[in-house]
Design an enzyme around this catalytic site. Sequence first.
Site, PDB file in Angstrom:
ATOM      1  N   HIS A 120       0.853  -1.357  -0.011  1.00 43.85           N
ATOM      2  CA  HIS A 120       0.205   0.006   0.068  1.00 43.85           C
ATOM      3  C   HIS A 120       0.714   1.243  -0.015  1.00 43.85           C
ATOM      4  O   HIS A 120       0.205   2.374   0.036  1.00 43.85           O
ATOM      5  CB  HIS A 120      -0.715   0.033   1.117  1.00 43.85           C
ATOM      6  CG  HIS A 120      -2.136   0.586   0.795  1.00 43.85           C
ATOM      7  ND1 HIS A 120      -3.020   0.131  -0.078  1.00 43.85           N
ATOM      8  CD2 HIS A 120      -2.960   1.375   1.604  1.00 43.85           C
ATOM      9  CE1 HIS A 120      -4.268   0.819  -0.118  1.00 43.85           C
ATOM     10  NE2 HIS A 120      -4.140   1.568   0.949  1.00 43.85           N
ATOM     11  N   ASP A 121       2.196   1.179   0.221  1.00 40.67           N
ATOM     12  CA  ASP A 121       3.008   2.408   0.080  1.00 40.67           C
ATOM     13  C   ASP A 121       4.365   1.999  -0.568  1.00 40.67           C
ATOM     14  O   ASP A 121       5.386   2.633   0.329  1.00 40.67           O
ATOM     15  CB  ASP A 121       3.195   2.982   1.639  1.00 40.67           C
ATOM     16  CG  ASP A 121       3.356   4.461   1.531  1.00 40.67           C
ATOM     17  OD1 ASP A 121       3.354   5.293   0.395  1.00 40.67           O
ATOM     18  OD2 ASP A 121       4.056   5.156   2.576  1.00 40.67           O
ATOM     19  N   LEU A 122       4.414   1.464  -1.482  1.00 45.27           N
ATOM     20  CA  LEU A 122       5.691   0.887  -2.158  1.00 45.27           C
ATOM     21  C   LEU A 122       6.276   2.130  -2.867  1.00 45.27           C
ATOM     22  O   LEU A 122       5.638   2.763  -3.590  1.00 45.27           O
ATOM     23  CB  LEU A 122       5.644   0.000  -2.920  1.00 45.27           C
ATOM     24  CG  LEU A 122       6.858  -0.755  -3.383  1.00 45.27           C
ATOM     25  CD1 LEU A 122       7.301  -1.753  -2.387  1.00 45.27           C
ATOM     26  CD2 LEU A 122       6.368  -1.929  -4.723  1.00 45.27           C
ATOM     27  N   ASN A 168      10.977   3.741   0.923  1.00 41.57           N
ATOM     28  CA  ASN A 168      10.519   2.553   1.614  1.00 41.57           C
ATOM     29  C   ASN A 168      11.321   1.310   0.951  1.00 41.57           C
ATOM     30  O   ASN A 168      10.970   0.047   1.749  1.00 41.57           O
ATOM     31  CB  ASN A 168       8.997   2.415   1.640  1.00 41.57           C
ATOM     32  CG  ASN A 168       8.328   3.303   2.643  1.00 41.57           C
ATOM     33  OD1 ASN A 168       9.080   3.869   3.300  1.00 41.57           O
ATOM     34  ND2 ASN A 168       7.120   3.519   2.421  1.00 41.57           N
TER      35      ASN A 168
END
Length: 238
Positions: free
Chosen positions: A93-95, A99
């Site tokens: 959900h937040d690649l 990160n």
Amino acid sequence: MSSGQGQRELLKEVEIIPKLQHRNLVQLYGYCVEVGENMLVYEYVPNGSLAHFLFDPDKRPSLDWDCRFKIIGGIARGLLYLHEDSRLRIIHHDLKASNILLDANMIPKISDFGMAKIFGGDHTSGNTRRIVGTFGYMAPEYATHGQFSVKSDVYSFGVLLLEIISGKKNAYKSKRDGDTLISYVWKAWNDGNGTISKIIDSSIRKHCPRSEVVRCIRIGLLCVQENATSRPSCLQLL
């Protein structure tokens, strides 16, 4: 204090990461949950984040094509594990580049599971009214309608792949501000072989196997298609 994330995201990481064991996922060694002292203790990754290298003009040339290709493959394998091979089906959900952590051997480790979604059984998608994440990496169906799925992660992977190849950030812009990296790459791709080389980071352009890079650009563009069903699965990426 300025991250905009809090205890809920921290506890989500504590819930998820200990259940995951993969070379391309960061390991969590410990945590602290106290007022003003919310901490996660990860494995030591001395090279910091991919963004630290990719978007610094002085450090970017140290990422030759072999290193970038290895990073791309590692991220894809980590994502495949999350979607298909772990005990839980997890949508990250937040690649994004910040990160992806790099160890001493530049092996990529997917991190930050504070916004991840967990599914059991054969479920692969869901809806939400709370839109969270990073513009520029968000799949259009999620940014517009709150619809997320494994194909949302594939979209983010495609953005990341194009960033790794080009050395440019897909910063979110309005139409008035001009093209995003994605639209720039699409235009160069459609214009033909004479312009495809413009997509490739100038620091590696003369020293990379063109056929391999072009294949990666094609995969990136398949991943960022507007229609989620047209995007490949993680298994197809490998």
